[in-house]
Design a protein around this motif. Structure first.
Motif, PDB file in Angstrom:
ATOM      1  N   ILE A 293       2.671   6.847  -6.603  1.00 47.13           N
ATOM      2  CA  ILE A 293       2.202   6.378  -7.903  1.00 47.13           C
ATOM      3  C   ILE A 293       0.909   5.595  -7.699  1.00 47.13           C
ATOM      4  N   GLU A 294      -0.103   5.921  -8.479  1.00 45.72           N
ATOM      5  CA  GLU A 294      -1.405   5.260  -8.407  1.00 45.72           C
ATOM      6  C   GLU A 294      -1.365   4.008  -9.275  1.00 45.72           C
ATOM      7  N   CYS A 295      -1.037   2.871  -8.673  1.00 43.82           N
ATOM      8  CA  CYS A 295      -0.984   1.605  -9.408  1.00 43.82           C
ATOM      9  C   CYS A 295      -2.407   1.197  -9.790  1.00 43.82           C
ATOM     10  N   PRO A 296      -2.657   0.844 -11.053  1.00 46.22           N
ATOM     11  CA  PRO A 296      -4.005   0.442 -11.463  1.00 46.22           C
ATOM     12  C   PRO A 296      -4.492  -0.827 -10.746  1.00 46.22           C
ATOM     13  N   CYS A 297      -3.571  -1.658 -10.274  1.00 47.39           N
ATOM     14  CA  CYS A 297      -3.946  -2.896  -9.588  1.00 47.39           C
ATOM     15  C   CYS A 297      -3.995  -2.745  -8.074  1.00 47.39           C
ATOM     16  N   CYS A 298      -3.051  -1.993  -7.511  1.00 51.97           N
ATOM     17  CA  CYS A 298      -2.856  -1.966  -6.056  1.00 51.97           C
ATOM     18  C   CYS A 298      -3.255  -0.656  -5.386  1.00 51.97           C
ATOM     19  N   GLY A 299      -3.572   0.372  -6.172  1.00 51.83           N
ATOM     20  CA  GLY A 299      -3.920   1.665  -5.590  1.00 51.83           C
ATOM     21  C   GLY A 299      -2.682   2.526  -5.371  1.00 51.83           C
ATOM     22  N   PRO A 300      -2.842   3.645  -4.647  1.00 51.95           N
ATOM     23  CA  PRO A 300      -1.722   4.560  -4.441  1.00 51.95           C
ATOM     24  C   PRO A 300      -0.628   3.930  -3.586  1.00 51.95           C
ATOM     25  N   ARG A 301       0.618   4.043  -4.058  1.00 53.94           N
ATOM     26  CA  ARG A 301       1.767   3.462  -3.357  1.00 53.94           C
ATOM     27  C   ARG A 301       2.939   4.431  -3.406  1.00 53.94           C
ATOM     28  N   ASP A 302       3.820   4.336  -2.416  1.00 45.53           N
ATOM     29  CA  ASP A 302       5.038   5.130  -2.378  1.00 45.53           C
ATOM     30  C   ASP A 302       5.953   4.698  -3.517  1.00 45.53           C
ATOM     31  N   HIS A 303       6.702   5.630  -4.066  1.00 46.86           N
ATOM     32  CA  HIS A 303       7.578   5.320  -5.203  1.00 46.86           C
ATOM     33  C   HIS A 303       8.667   4.305  -4.846  1.00 46.86           C
ATOM     34  N   ASP A 304       8.960   4.107  -3.562  1.00 50.46           N
ATOM     35  CA  ASP A 304       9.962   3.118  -3.148  1.00 50.46           C
ATOM     36  C   ASP A 304       9.565   1.691  -3.513  1.00 50.46           C
ATOM     37  N   GLU A 305       8.270   1.454  -3.771  1.00 47.24           N
ATOM     38  CA  GLU A 305       7.804   0.122  -4.174  1.00 47.24           C
ATOM     39  C   GLU A 305       8.045  -0.150  -5.659  1.00 47.24           C
ATOM     40  N   PHE A 306       8.496   0.860  -6.391  1.00 43.69           N
ATOM     41  CA  PHE A 306       8.635   0.762  -7.838  1.00 43.69           C
ATOM     42  C   PHE A 306      10.093   0.862  -8.253  1.00 43.69           C
ATOM     43  N   ARG A 307      10.389   0.327  -9.420  1.00 48.41           N
ATOM     44  CA  ARG A 307      11.716   0.460 -10.030  1.00 48.41           C
ATOM     45  C   ARG A 307      11.543   1.243 -11.324  1.00 48.41           C
ATOM     46  N   TYR A 308      12.360   2.280 -11.467  1.00 43.51           N
ATOM     47  CA  TYR A 308      12.348   3.092 -12.683  1.00 43.51           C
ATOM     48  C   TYR A 308      12.901   2.260 -13.830  1.00 43.51           C
ATOM     49  N   GLY A 309      12.215   2.264 -14.974  1.00 41.69           N
ATOM     50  CA  GLY A 309      12.628   1.437 -16.100  1.00 41.69           C
ATOM     51  C   GLY A 309      13.074   2.201 -17.330  1.00 41.69           C
TER      52      GLY A 309
END
Length: 85
Positions: A4-20
């Motif tokens: 996922i391309e975070c607008p603040c942090c750049g491209p990151r693995d989906h494991d850093e995110f929580r599905y909402g």
């Protein structure tokens, strides 16, 4: 791998995110006493293949809530933006 391309942090693995959840579903008003409205909001979902608008939170990064447009057939990310502007 889903990235996922975070607008603040750049491209990151989906494991850093929580599905909402589904970002296209309208939540009932906070003081809505109708249990049927809350039941449908929480439990009743269509799940067709294809493009979906989803909430994701970058929990191990900037902690921002994002709206991710994703194709569930091939997991391609079509767009990413802030949940609140």
């Amino acid at each position: 791998m889903l990235r996922i391309e975070c607008p603040c942090c750049g491209p990151r693995d989906h494991d850093e995110f929580r599905y909402g959840g589904d970002a296209s579903v309208t939540r009932p008003r906070h003081d809505d006493p109708d249990p049927e409205a809350w039941y449908h909001y929480v439990y009743v979902r269509k799940n067709p293949p294809g493009q979906h608008s989803e909430f994701w939170q970058h929990v191990t990064g900037c902690r921002q809530w994002l709206v991710v447009e994703r194709d569930t057939c091939d997991h391609s990310i079509l767009s990413v933006g802030f949940a609140r502007t």
